[in-house]
Design a protein around this motif. Structure first.
Motif, PDB file in Angstrom:
ATOM      1  N   VAL A  97       0.858  -1.182   0.000  1.00  0.00           N
ATOM      2  CA  VAL A  97       0.000   0.000   0.000  1.00  0.00           C
ATOM      3  C   VAL A  97       0.892   1.229   0.000  1.00  0.00           C
ATOM      4  CG1 VAL A  97      -1.866  -1.186   1.222  1.00  0.00           C
ATOM      5  CG2 VAL A  97      -0.133   0.072   2.526  1.00  0.00           C
ATOM      6  N   ARG A 154       0.115   5.345   4.238  1.00  0.00           N
ATOM      7  CA  ARG A 154      -1.110   4.791   4.813  1.00  0.00           C
ATOM      8  C   ARG A 154      -0.880   3.429   5.455  1.00  0.00           C
ATOM      9  NH1 ARG A 154      -6.119   5.215   0.853  1.00  0.00           N
ATOM     10  NH2 ARG A 154      -7.153   5.186   2.892  1.00  0.00           N
ATOM     11  N   ASP A 214      -2.462   2.543   9.161  1.00  0.00           N
ATOM     12  CA  ASP A 214      -3.911   2.297   9.160  1.00  0.00           C
ATOM     13  C   ASP A 214      -4.248   0.985   8.452  1.00  0.00           C
ATOM     14  OD1 ASP A 214      -4.423   4.608  10.559  1.00  0.00           O
ATOM     15  OD2 ASP A 214      -4.756   5.818   8.756  1.00  0.00           O
ATOM     16  N   TYR A 215      -3.535   0.702   7.366  1.00  0.00           N
ATOM     17  CA  TYR A 215      -3.779  -0.560   6.671  1.00  0.00           C
ATOM     18  C   TYR A 215      -3.492  -1.749   7.581  1.00  0.00           C
ATOM     19  CZ  TYR A 215      -2.807  -4.631   3.769  1.00  0.00           C
ATOM     20  OH  TYR A 215      -2.780  -5.906   3.271  1.00  0.00           O
ATOM     21  N   ASP A 267      -6.304  -2.386  10.008  1.00  0.00           N
ATOM     22  CA  ASP A 267      -7.451  -3.042   9.377  1.00  0.00           C
ATOM     23  C   ASP A 267      -7.119  -4.480   8.980  1.00  0.00           C
ATOM     24  OD1 ASP A 267      -9.005  -0.803   9.692  1.00  0.00           O
ATOM     25  OD2 ASP A 267      -8.760  -0.097   7.625  1.00  0.00           O
ATOM     26  N   VAL A 325      -6.908  -4.145   0.336  1.00  0.00           N
ATOM     27  CA  VAL A 325      -5.689  -3.489  -0.126  1.00  0.00           C
ATOM     28  C   VAL A 325      -5.981  -2.526  -1.271  1.00  0.00           C
ATOM     29  CG1 VAL A 325      -4.882  -5.150  -1.872  1.00  0.00           C
ATOM     30  CG2 VAL A 325      -3.232  -3.951  -0.476  1.00  0.00           C
ATOM     31  N   TYR A 362      -7.151   0.792  -0.102  1.00  0.00           N
ATOM     32  CA  TYR A 362      -6.057   1.652   0.358  1.00  0.00           C
ATOM     33  C   TYR A 362      -5.183   2.134  -0.802  1.00  0.00           C
ATOM     34  CZ  TYR A 362      -6.609   1.375   5.411  1.00  0.00           C
ATOM     35  OH  TYR A 362      -7.069   1.538   6.696  1.00  0.00           O
TER      36      TYR A 362
END
Length: 1011
Positions: free
Chosen positions: A410, A414, A417-418, A421, A473, A476
């Motif tokens: 990603v 980010r 945060d990925y 999740d 994915v 994102y």
């Protein structure tokens, strides 16, 4: 979706194909079951048995092979190091393995910084050649010891250094390619003039160039909008490289196409300068997601590499004992970033690193830090990071893990945060224990997930997870693959990432190069479903034979042990470590640890190797295994091929006459006892011309080998005559009289007695004959080995019950007690006691006499040491090096691999050339280049014998060095005197005995077995 496993295609319809290949290919052509089984899988979840295998001798040879395949309309798959994780490297096709012969650095232009390279050379090998010019290939995957340039091009490989140098696509300037239907050409950036020239050429070249330009123009908008703008987009074809702003770069467009479009024959690569100095900063954070957030703080400092790892990975590395010293360098935290800086000198690299530390120390997320600029410390920590796959494949608690979603990427901004999740997604599917690590500076995350790939329910859950993970994915702005490619694992999911239009463009591109779908079909484009062709699958039911060894780390099942290999190919490396000596000598896949593991798996699977323990294909592959146990320690997942070989041999020869070396060298302890009756006569007999040749022929010994000399007096006889000579204020130890030390080199044991008594121990020696059974184990005579070991445990029972340390001088015998014995006699508490009480001299002194050390007279001495392979793999050499250092000897421990003799292996007929090749790889050059005042140490009898028989002076056992320090003398090896020649009458009598004795012994063995 179907989950049935795809069975291999029969070979009979391909007889004409095989004949044509043999006629027109100068290299090696193999259609036998063993070769096909060896190449049935790589490092992925998938298995497809190939039609046949071709090892081309040259690039032109490979062109001929493809032409024959085209004429017979059969698929083709180019394979490099076979380390691919997504299924790209297995197929029902003719596999072209470039890695044995097509390994040349064709040309080097140091001014332009470019090189033309053949596809089969391993990355570390080509970088070794380039090092003299201060150059290297930029990308460096963790499999750098074995991954090949061609494989890196096929996968668009990256590694940690991609942070600085980009993906493989950025290193490729030109490619020489071959289409399935025979078009051969060089491609690269294409100017308008070059494009016009291609069209003017006409034929297939014009068709391809015109078709690609048309495809690009029709899909221009989708290419510019659907390709994520991130550093690690590896999924899909690189159609964006055809854009006008990218100069219609056809070479870049073909990188990462996984052998589905063309065959790469040669590559012109842009090289980079080798960094002069480096510094590593490790940043510790409360959690890996917080570490991922901090990537944004680090990137402005332009690091050379930026890796992340979590506490789960570290926990697994600790539990498996991987890189223990390196892991102690980690600062406080539960998530870490490894940040490397390079410079023209050490000061520049250090300044960059300290600037980062100062900057982050002022921020809100100030991490704990560690600063490393010692090359050895840095290398240790990088090895720990590169061991991630091995550490996570078989967690001590919990199920095995698999690829399938192990390299998504990603935008780095980010990443935190990925990961939050993604962790939540793992938890919802019950996969929460997965470790997270990877190339965080480019947003690429590695993990291995405990997918259940053996039940219909588990496979359905795997599919559902992969589909949801793909959607996550893409949400994102990421890529399904950030390094390992699509293959079969992710090919089916590409519409989620690119949309139907771009996937249609991929299909058109495929049809343009390969209209009949014969280049690695079923991968990336028109892919087989991700839950088919599984190596396991819902129908997986391997044969579960009864075994001698217990395999406690594999649920006591040989099938799990044989399936342990995850295919990363470290055993195919040629740089360091012990494994795999036979591969280094032959460069044959079936002679690597991985190749042998594949064949054992196929033997238990039963549809390619169909004759079980009697398989000649498996026997042939194992025959050149030196049983060095290097894989037990060096393999990332600790495959123990020496044990598997012993197990196989025991069943393969059950009820059958064995090879003569199994009787001559396998029963060496018995012959050594008999030789002790008249050692001078035996030595003379064994070294009299004519008789010596007869003796070697009768015993299956290579004629070029010298039979070792028996000592005139065994150590055990000497000790019985001499008796103990110490008050034993530090207690009593039992000195083990192994066959090699006792019968051949008793001076080593005498030296050990001198050292132990000087340290304050009372020394005992068993009063009855004992043996560790090593020679019977290594030749697979396991029933006999268990009987021998059972008698040994009876003799040692008093010492085992009172905890007396058992000091063993021969490393291979100590390794038997530490590893083979408790696995061969699993559940026998005395066996486990002996394993726990076995010590080397160095280990005993470190534990029981830490304040006592002898010291050599005069200045400190220099030494080189060749650790016995079993010492390296089972015992570890650190205690020995430290003891010698404290005694005045600075030891350079050679990283020379196996000496090549390996007990009976190097003596056996048919093994001599491989044995010598192993020794001449690194060991003997190091011995010959050593200064005349440098001590040469080798604790293993095999190592000492190999060095002597290679023309060098006799090496020392470390006990001999310590004894010299005790007595204040010079370390000098003591060996039996040369024999006197026999008279004619004695020679005739000896010849009769030599012929009759082995025959009589074999006859008695058969009578006992069959009545």
């Amino acid at each position: 979706m179907s989950t049935t496993r795809q069975l291999p295609m029969p070979t009979v319809p391909y007889q004409a194909l095989e004949e044509d290949l043999r006629r027109r290919v100068r290299g090696e052509v193999r259609f036998d079951a063993g070769s096909r089984g060896t190449y049935s899988t790589a490092a992925s979840n998938y298995r497809q048995v190939p039609i046949g295998v071709v090892l081309p001798s040259t690039v032109d040879d490979a062109v001929n092979a493809v032409a024959v395949c085209h004429e017979h309309d059969v698929p083709v798959l180019s394979r490099g190091g076979g380390t691919s994780l997504a299924g790209q490297c297995c197929n029902i096709a003719v596999v072209i393995d470039w890695s044995k012969y097509c390994t040349r650095l064709v040309s080097l232009d140091t001014e332009r910084g470019t090189a033309v390279i053949e596809p089969g050379v391993a990355l570390d090998n080509v970088n070794d050649e380039l090092a003299a010019y201060g150059l290297m290939v930029g990308p460096k995957p963790s499999t750098h010891v074995s991954c090949t340039i061609g494989g890196m091009i096929g996968n668009n490989s990256c590694g940690s250094t991609a942070q600085a140098y980009g993906k493989m696509a950025e290193s490729v300037r030109k490619l020489e390619i071959l289409t399935y239907d025979g078009l051969r050409m060089w491609v690269g950036e294409t100017s308008d003039e070059q494009y016009d020239a291609a069209l003017a050429e006409g034929g297939r070249m014009a068709e391809i160039y015109r078709g690609l330009r048309d495809l690009r123009d029709r899909y221009l908008a989708e290419i510019r909008t659907r390709y994520p703008d991130i550093p690690r987009r590896v999924s899909g074809y690189n159609l964006d490289s055809l854009l006008p702003e990218n100069r219609f770069n056809l070479a870049e467009a073909l990188v990462g196409s996984e052998s589905t479009l063309v065959t790469v024959l040669r590559a012109e690569l842009e090289l980079v300068e080798t960094p002069a100095a480096s510094t590593l900063v490790v940043l510790g954070y409360p959690d890996v997601t917080v570490a991922a957030d901090a990537v944004n703080d680090v990137l402005p400092h332009e690091p050379h590499a930026l890796e992340g790892l979590d506490d789960r990975l570290i926990e697994l590395e600790h539990s498996r004992g991987l890189a223990e010293k390196a892991l102690r360098e980690l600062p406080e935290g539960s998530g870490w970033l490894m940040v490397e800086f390079v410079g023209e000198d050490q000061d520049e690299a250090d300044r960059k690193a300290r600037a980062l530390i100062d900057d982050l120390g002022r921020g809100e997320r100030a991490p704990s830090t560690a600063f490393l600029n010692d090359p050895e410390e840095e290398e240790n920590l990088w090895e720990a990071r590169e061991s991630g796959l091995g550490a996570t494949a078989y967690p001590p608690q919990g199920p095995e893990t698999h690829e399938g979603w192990e390299d998504a990427a990603v935008p780095p901004q980010r990443l935190g945060d990925y990961l939050r999740d993604f962790r939540e997604l793992l938890g919802r599917y019950g996969y929460g224990a997965a470790a997270l690590y990877g190339h965080f500076g480019q947003g690429c995350v590695h993990t291995r997930i405990p997918f259940d790939l053996m039940t219909a329910e588990g496979i359905a859950r795997y599919r559902a997870f992969a589909e949801e993970a793909a959607r996550l994915v893409v949400a994102y702005g990421g890529s399904l693959s950030g390094e390992h490619g699509d293959g079969q694992s992710r090919g089916e999911l590409l519409p989620v990432m690119f949309g139907d239009a771009i996937v249609s463009a991929f299909q058109e591109c495929k049809a343009l190069f390969d209209p009949d779908n014969r280049m690695n079909p079923g991968k990336l484009v028109h892919p087989d479903p991700l839950d088919t062709n599984l190596r396991q699958g819902a129908g997986f039911r391997p044969w579960e034979p009864s075994t001698h060894f217990a395999y406690p780390e594999d649920d006591h099942r040989f099938s799990r042990a044989a399936n342990r290999c995850v295919g990363v190919g470290k055993c195919r490396g040629e740089e360091n470590g012990v494994m795999c000596p036979s591969y280094r000598a032959t460069r044959e896949e079936e002679h690597s640890t991985r190749g042998r593991a594949r064949l054992l798996f196929e033997m238990l699977n039963g549809d390619v190797i169909t004759d079980g323990w009697r398989s000649e294909a498996v026997y042939d592959a194992l025959d050149l295994c030196l049983a060095c146990k290097g894989c037990r320690s060096d393999c990332p997942v600790n495959v123990d091929m020496a044990t598997y070989k012993a197990e196989f041999l025991s069943h393969h020869f059950e009820g059958r006459l064995r090879p003569m070396p199994h009787y001559s060298m396998g029963w060496l302890p018995l012959w050594a006892r008999l030789a002790a009756i008249a050692p001078r006569w035996v030595n003379a007999l064994a070294h009299t011309p004519g008789l010596s040749r007869l003796l070697k022929a009768a015993g299956g010994v290579d004629r070029r080998r010298e039979i070792p000399l028996f000592a005139e007096e065994r150590f055990s006889d000497w000790f019985a005559r001499r008796g103990p000579n110490s008050t034993g204020e530090l207690g009593t130890v039992l000195l083990w009289p192994d066959t090699f030390t006792n019968g051949f080199h008793p001076a080593v044991a005498k030296a050990a007695v001198e050292v132990l008594e000087a340290a304050g121990f009372a020394v005992e020696v068993p009063e009855k004959t004992v043996c560790c059974g090593l020679t019977w184990i290594s030749t697979g005579q396991l029933d006999t080995a268990k009987r021998v070991l059972g008698r040994t445990l009876e003799v040692l029972r008093p010492q085992l019950r009172d905890g007396t340390p058992v000091v063993v001088l021969e490393p291979s015998c100590a390794a038997v007690f530490r590893s083979d014995l408790p696995e061969l006699m699993h559940g026998d508490e005395d066996a486990h006691r002996l394993a726990g009480q076995t010590r080397t001299v160095a280990e005993l002194l470190a534990e029981r006499a830490p304040d006592w050390r002898p010291s050599l007279q005069g200045e400190r001495r220099q030494a080189i040491a060749q650790p016995h392979c079993h010492h390296h793999a089972i015992l570890g050499f650190e205690a020995d090096r430290e003891l010698l250092r404290e005694s005045g000897v600075d030891v350079e421990v050679l990283d020379a691999g196996c000496c090549g003799l390996a007990g009976n292996f190097g003596f056996e007929q048919g093994h001599y050339d491989v044995s010598v090749a192993c020794a001449e790889d690194k060991l003997m050059p190091a011995v010959r280049e050593a200064d005349e005042n440098t001590l040469v140490l080798a604790d293993g009898f095999s190592c000492r014998t190999q060095i002597e028989q290679s023309g060098s002076d006799a090496p020392l056992h470390s006990a001999e060095v310590l004894a010299a320090a005790v007595r204040g003398g010079e370390p000098v090896p003591s060996r039996p005197p040369p024999p006197s020649p026999l008279g004619k009458a004695a020679a005739v009598a000896g010849a009769t005995t030599l012929v009759a004795a082995p025959v009589a012994f074999a006859a008695r063995s058969l009578r006992r077995r069959f009545g």
